[in-house]
Enzyme design. Sequence first.
Site, mmCIF file in Angstrom:
data_model
loop_
_atom_site.group_PDB
_atom_site.id
_atom_site.type_symbol
_atom_site.label_atom_id
_atom_site.label_comp_id
_atom_site.label_asym_id
_atom_site.label_seq_id
_atom_site.Cartn_x
_atom_site.Cartn_y
_atom_site.Cartn_z
ATOM 1 N N ASP A 1 42.308 44.432 37.237
ATOM 2 C CA ASP A 1 43.735 44.582 36.911
ATOM 3 C C ASP A 1 44.587 44.073 38.083
ATOM 4 O O ASP A 1 44.129 44.076 39.231
ATOM 5 C CB ASP A 1 44.099 46.060 36.714
ATOM 6 C CG ASP A 1 43.277 46.706 35.609
ATOM 7 O OD1 ASP A 1 42.844 45.984 34.699
ATOM 8 O OD2 ASP A 1 43.091 47.936 35.676
HETATM 9 N N1 URA Z 1 38.423 49.313 35.590
HETATM 10 C C1 URA Z 1 39.776 49.402 35.587
HETATM 11 O O1 URA Z 1 40.333 50.325 35.032
HETATM 12 N N2 URA Z 1 40.477 48.440 36.221
HETATM 13 C C2 URA Z 1 39.904 47.423 36.871
HETATM 14 O O2 URA Z 1 40.604 46.586 37.436
HETATM 15 C C3 URA Z 1 38.501 47.341 36.883
HETATM 16 C C4 URA Z 1 37.787 48.305 36.232
#
Ligand code: URA
Length: 260
Positions: free
Chosen positions: A110
């Site tokens: 993310d």
């Molecule tokens: N899980 C998440 O919630 N976000 C990420 O960026 C990676 C794994």
Amino acid sequence: MSSEEPQRLQRYLARCGVASRRACEQLIVDGRVTVNGRVSDELGAKVMPGVDAVAVDGRPVVPPAQFATLVMNKPKGVLTTMDDPQGRPTVASLVPTDRFPGLYPVGRLDGDTTGLLLFTNDGKLGNGLIHPRRHVAKRYLALVEGAPDEAQLRSLREGVLLDDGPTLPASVRVLPPREARAQAAQLDWHLRGGNRIVELAISEGRNRQVRRMLAHIGHPVVQLHRSQLGPLCLGGLEPGCWRLLTEAEVDDLRRKAEGC
Ligand code: URA
């Protein structure tokens, strides 16, 4: 910001397909090889691939179109995409696509997540690693609101039901205070009184999975960092920096991608 290793000249020439390593040694001692325009006739000489200009008999030696696989420490606020139509900051500006055309991120983090992001231009390797059947382990550190109790941790270990189905068993622990303080300092996180750092290892790659798992048990994520992917760690890479994997690391990943 590369940390690629310099290579012995004869090895570099051989890897570029000039001749066998032994024959390349002969070319060097015969004075037929130049590095940055100067004759290099010593077998101990080293070159930096992609940086030094090497020639044999005046003809440039060009590395073959090569596969490259690297890890980056993704900074916060940078999108995991090679092209954002809205012009926001992306990981594309942080990796050497001019030297290694076709690099792309394997999986995604993310925008707000930091940490280990793998890139390759080897589609077979990349696709193999993200294939759901491969179950490549991913380890995260999550600063969460509040302190999860043992029953909540157990439910994560056993699997929780998210809106896209149950999660596979995970490995999870709350970092003890001293370790949590050290990690918070290293990651520049604010560890307030009641909050905890949870270490979570999962073998799936569903969208926002870690955030959803921790929200599900009532402890939303404040900060998230990926520390490990399969056998790979960041090993001290600063945010925004990358390093090429060693041959041994790539071989290891290839075995994982092929399910061996
Ligand atoms: N899980 C998440 O919630 N976000 C990420 O960026 C990676 C794994």
